[in-house]
Write an enzyme that holds these catalytic residues in place. Structure first.
Site, PDB file in Angstrom:
ATOM      1  N   TYR A  21      24.991  11.059  12.344  1.00  0.00           N
ATOM      2  CA  TYR A  21      23.853  10.541  11.874  1.00  0.00           C
ATOM      3  C   TYR A  21      23.134   9.384  12.967  1.00  0.00           C
ATOM      4  O   TYR A  21      22.325   8.790  12.308  1.00  0.00           O
ATOM      5  CB  TYR A  21      23.710   9.816  10.567  1.00  0.00           C
ATOM      6  N   CYS A 261       7.313  -6.810   9.781  1.00  0.00           N
ATOM      7  CA  CYS A 261       8.402  -6.879  11.105  1.00  0.00           C
ATOM      8  C   CYS A 261       8.389  -8.213  11.766  1.00  0.00           C
ATOM      9  O   CYS A 261       7.232  -8.917  11.765  1.00  0.00           O
ATOM     10  CB  CYS A 261       7.899  -5.682  12.267  1.00  0.00           C
ATOM     11  N   ASP A 277      14.973  -2.639  17.164  1.00  0.00           N
ATOM     12  CA  ASP A 277      15.972  -1.551  17.512  1.00  0.00           C
ATOM     13  C   ASP A 277      15.652  -0.065  16.944  1.00  0.00           C
ATOM     14  O   ASP A 277      16.265   0.911  17.678  1.00  0.00           O
ATOM     15  CB  ASP A 277      17.313  -1.971  16.718  1.00  0.00           C
ATOM     16  N   CYS A 317       1.144  -0.095  -3.501  1.00  0.00           N
ATOM     17  CA  CYS A 317       2.330  -0.853  -3.220  1.00  0.00           C
ATOM     18  C   CYS A 317       2.076  -2.454  -3.579  1.00  0.00           C
ATOM     19  O   CYS A 317       2.841  -3.164  -4.084  1.00  0.00           O
ATOM     20  CB  CYS A 317       2.669  -0.634  -1.566  1.00  0.00           C
ATOM     21  N   CYS A 320       2.035  -3.382  -7.213  1.00  0.00           N
ATOM     22  CA  CYS A 320       3.363  -3.091  -7.934  1.00  0.00           C
ATOM     23  C   CYS A 320       3.575  -4.368  -8.412  1.00  0.00           C
ATOM     24  O   CYS A 320       3.726  -5.582  -7.730  1.00  0.00           O
ATOM     25  CB  CYS A 320       4.085  -2.353  -6.967  1.00  0.00           C
TER      26      CYS A 320
END
Length: 369
Positions: A21, A261, A277, A317, A320
């Site tokens: 993976y 981010c 990354d 979102c 929520c």
């Protein structure tokens, strides 16, 4: 300038193991140049010089791969020497090292201990589960060798944690894994949801997670952790500790739990800089430490609106009841609504069912602390 975070890949994507993976193997295949070989010392010096002279308060260096031990111990001795040479302002320096532990011997352990490196060891559960996906280059099992490395680090007093990629086998066997980690004395643990290949559909591989599986996994893991917390013997599980910190009013140190981010410099072996990354492909190249100033690198980050993209969450979102603690999760797990331009996390339903089951207990912990 605030504290600076740098992640270097001294061995590019090269590795002495083969994991089914591996997200970085996938990324390297999707760019023009797959491998940049080993990082030169001049590149290392440029990275450390430019970041240490700019950072305020603290600077963090993490070494990852591929497998960073392939670059050899002398390279990292040189890194520490450069850090001391260019630390003109007396700032704090933090070093971390993510490894498959395949090459860790006594000399590596002495180096980690003497230089206060925090080591992350990649290990996925029990022998059977780990060896199902994490192989040697010849297909041989690797579990026993990794466990021996942890015993060696225990002998030398090295600070390390176990990083477990949550794949389908881990989900199915988390109770056995939790007890196994306790038996080994592994008190510091991270669980990272397995990544689907970049830009591809979710859930198409045998190791991939589906939201209902991941949600059930989080609840089962939390239940065991919470029961141990009542007995005062709980391990440090990064995700849960960060959620409690959020409820206490602190900023989580795990970037995937901040909601947007952050600003970091992820550096390939040739000095090329990327914003994350998980996004080290050609379109995200920001510049190169060998010939670019930090200002130019940061300006390119703003130009491609990398951070701003992570702020475009769906209206549902943001409405929520758990948004203040969930924050939309990691950008790499989000899918873009092409018509509307916003993103929604693939694991959204998993987080909802997890918080439905565990939020009140996390809130109680925060209040007690």
């Amino acid at each position: 300038m605030p504290p600076i975070s740098v992640l270097m890949k001294p061995s590019s994507g090269m590795c002495n193991m083969s994991c089914d993976y591996c997200f970085y193997c996938d990324e390297t295949k999707k760019r023009t140049q797959q491998s940049f070989g080993f990082m030169e010392e001049e590149t290392l010096k440029n990275i450390i010089r430019k970041t240490m002279l700019r950072a305020e308060g603290a600077v963090s260096y993490a070494f990852q791969g591929g497998e960073p031990t392939l670059r050899g111990l002398d390279f990292f001795r040189k890194a520490v020497a450069y850090q001391k040479q260019y630390n003109k302002h007396g700032i704090q320096v933090h070093n971390a090292f993510q490894t498959n532990a395949y090459l860790i011997d006594d000399e590596w352990c002495r180096f980690f201990k003497e230089n206060n490196f925090l080591v992350g060891v990649s290990l996925d559960g029990t022998r059977e589960i780990h060896d199902a996906y994490r192989h040697g280059k010849n297909g041989a099992p690797t579990y026993d060798r990794v466990v021996e490395a942890t015993k060696r680090m225990d002998k030398y007093g090295v600070d390390y944690n176990i990083l477990t990629v949550v794949n389908r086998k881990v989900v199915e066997n988390i109770e056995e894994i939790y007890e196994n980690y306790r038996d080994h004395g592994w008190k510091y643990q991270q669980y990272i949801a397995c990544l689907d290949p970049l830009g591809e559909l979710h859930g198409q591989n045998g190791y991939a997670l589906h939201p209902e599986e991941y949600g059930a996994f989080l609840i089962r893991l939390f239940d065991m952790w919470y029961a141990d917390l009542q007995e005062g013997r709980q391990p440090y599980i990064r995700m849960f500790e960060n959620y409690v910190s959020i409820l206490m009013g602190y900023c989580p140190e795990a970037c995937d739990q901040r909601g947007t981010c952050g600003i970091q410099y992820v550096v390939e072996a040739d000095g090329g800089v990327y914003p994350c990354d998980f996004y080290m492909t050609d379109e995200y190249l920001l510049g190169n430490f060998n010939n670019c100033r930090l200002d130019a690198i940061d300006e390119h980050r703003r130009k491609i609106a990398f951070v701003e993209r992570s702020q475009k969450l769906s209206p549902e979102c943001k409405k929520c009841r758990y948004y203040h603690i969930c924050r939309g999760g990691c950008q790499r797990h989000r899918d873009r609504n092409v018509d509307q331009g916003w993103y929604e996390n693939y694991f959204c339903s998993a987080y909802r069912v997890f918080f439905d089951a565990c939020y009140e207990r996390m809130k109680k912990i925060a209040e007690q602390v």
